[in-house]
Scaffold this active site. Sequence first.
Site, PDB file in Angstrom:
ATOM      1  N   LYS A  80       2.553   9.600   8.265  1.00 29.99           N
ATOM      2  CA  LYS A  80       1.703   9.285   9.425  1.00 29.99           C
ATOM      3  C   LYS A  80       2.129   9.912  10.773  1.00 29.99           C
ATOM      4  CE  LYS A  80      -1.066   5.488   7.829  1.00 29.99           C
ATOM      5  NZ  LYS A  80      -0.701   4.976   6.511  1.00 29.99           N
ATOM      6  N   PHE A 136       0.858  -1.193   0.000  1.00 30.35           N
ATOM      7  CA  PHE A 136       0.000   0.000   0.000  1.00 30.35           C
ATOM      8  C   PHE A 136       0.886   1.233   0.000  1.00 30.35           C
ATOM      9  CE2 PHE A 136      -2.432   3.474   1.828  1.00 30.35           C
ATOM     10  CZ  PHE A 136      -3.553   3.444   1.022  1.00 30.35           C
ATOM     11  N   ASP A 190       9.187   2.595   1.825  1.00 30.94           N
ATOM     12  CA  ASP A 190       8.021   3.359   2.255  1.00 30.94           C
ATOM     13  C   ASP A 190       7.848   3.096   3.748  1.00 30.94           C
ATOM     14  OD1 ASP A 190       5.516   4.250   2.974  1.00 30.94           O
ATOM     15  OD2 ASP A 190       4.503   3.503   1.174  1.00 30.94           O
TER      16      ASP A 190
HETATM   17  C1  LIG Z   1      -0.959   5.291   5.088  1.00 30.53           C
HETATM   18  C2  LIG Z   1       0.085   4.881   4.116  1.00 30.53           C
HETATM   19  C3  LIG Z   1       0.326   5.612   2.934  1.00 30.53           C
HETATM   20  C4  LIG Z   1      -0.549   6.754   2.505  1.00 30.53           C
HETATM   21  O1  LIG Z   1      -0.464   7.851   3.365  1.00 30.53           O
HETATM   22  P1  LIG Z   1      -1.523   9.043   3.226  1.00 30.53           P
HETATM   23  O2  LIG Z   1      -1.029  10.043   4.224  1.00 30.53           O
HETATM   24  O3  LIG Z   1      -2.867   8.471   3.560  1.00 30.53           O
HETATM   25  O4  LIG Z   1      -1.461   9.531   1.834  1.00 30.53           O
HETATM   26  C5  LIG Z   1       1.385   5.223   2.129  1.00 30.53           C
HETATM   27  N1  LIG Z   1       2.154   4.185   2.450  1.00 30.53           N
HETATM   28  C6  LIG Z   1       1.963   3.456   3.573  1.00 30.53           C
HETATM   29  C7  LIG Z   1       2.876   2.306   3.884  1.00 30.53           C
HETATM   30  C8  LIG Z   1       0.908   3.767   4.428  1.00 30.53           C
HETATM   31  O5  LIG Z   1       0.687   3.025   5.521  1.00 30.53           O
END
Ligand SMILES: *Cc1c(COP(=O)(O)O)cnc(C)c1O
Length: 390
Positions: free
Chosen positions: A246, A132, A217
């Site tokens: 986050k 994700f 990420d």
């Molecule tokens: C939550 C998340 C995102 C997206 O972040 P947003 O602030 O909602 O755009 C991207 N990568 C990972 C691994 C995430 O957990």
Amino acid sequence: MALADKNIMNTYKRSPIALTKGKGTRLWDASGKEYLDFVAGIAVCNLGHSHPNVVKAIRKQLKNLMHVSNLYYTQPQAEVASLLTKYSFADKAFFCNSGAEANEAAIKLARKYAHEYLDADKFELITMKDSFHGRTMATITATGQEKFQFGFTPLLEGFTYAPFNDLVALESAITPKTCGIMLEPIQGEGGVIIPDEKYLAQVRNICNRHKILMIVDEVQTGIGRTGKLFAYEYSGIQPDIMTLAKALGNGFPVGAMLATHEIAKAFSPGNHASTFGGNLLAMAAAKATLKTMLDEGILENCQKMGDYFLTKLQALKAKHAIISGVRGKGLMLACALTIEGADIVKSCQERGLLINCTGGKTLRFVPPLIITQSDIDAAIAILDDVMEGK
Ligand SMILES: *Cc1c(COP(=O)(O)O)cnc(C)c1O
């Protein structure tokens, strides 16, 4: 709630409670009911709600200056960038407002670097199945799950997918067009999927051999969630690019994309930008969050409480047949179920415990990193009670 349903677009399935106040690991709804929060705004409020250091820093900054744009220098932005580079592999930071934006920036930097310094034909990124990376067009393309892409085609060109934790499949997905590999150290949204201990180091190895970039990420795993400031630290390697968001502002929206000097040199003025990126309130929040995390033993507590919680979940598994597996690192934990999790989430909420369910059958626990043993005991007692007779 009726007002919200009438006026807000239907993109979230909300629980029927309206939250009005938070402190530490606790939340209160409009009726005054108290909840133990094991969601933390989805791994965002790592220091707990309304942490005094963060509140104070935002308040102090608010009195002086809120926003000026990146046409000028500001002290808090330089300070956050220097903290992030001091405590990570990176030499340079780019600030934005969310995880998706941080990943967009990473994708653009990887392409630009490849275009200028590798080979103009290298533009493809390999990402992982069940990953994700966000909800923009580029990041839903990077996200290796069809359910997030369905109905939004055509997607962006230049992405291929490999199964997570499978080095042979990963290496065979590399083509002459590949410029990098992008992955989460632990897949969060995909269900808290933890790869083999040596996996990240071996991915680094593959990237070195093929002279391609490694992008991690850490939007969810970063800022202490797994018990180290960044989850990649467990593997002993250094990526080329890392994204954060986050928990970086403990609830204030802020994202960052970090890179080594070598990779960052591909960006020059005009290549990428964000009006709000590095906003002064966001920087005040990020600086206070990072300083608190590093100075107040938060990472140690996360490791200790994470181990304790995992042991308690294992004991719960021994008792309830509906639990098929438990796993976790630091305070990023999950409980795989043989049944749908929505019902469990609802019953927990009624008993004053907020938890999250991902992918239908996985309960995800991402509490504030300041939780205590008695918070965990209370959560386990509620889970035990709810699972009885299911
Ligand atoms: C939550 C998340 C995102 C997206 O972040 P947003 O602030 O909602 O755009 C991207 N990568 C990972 C691994 C995430 O957990």
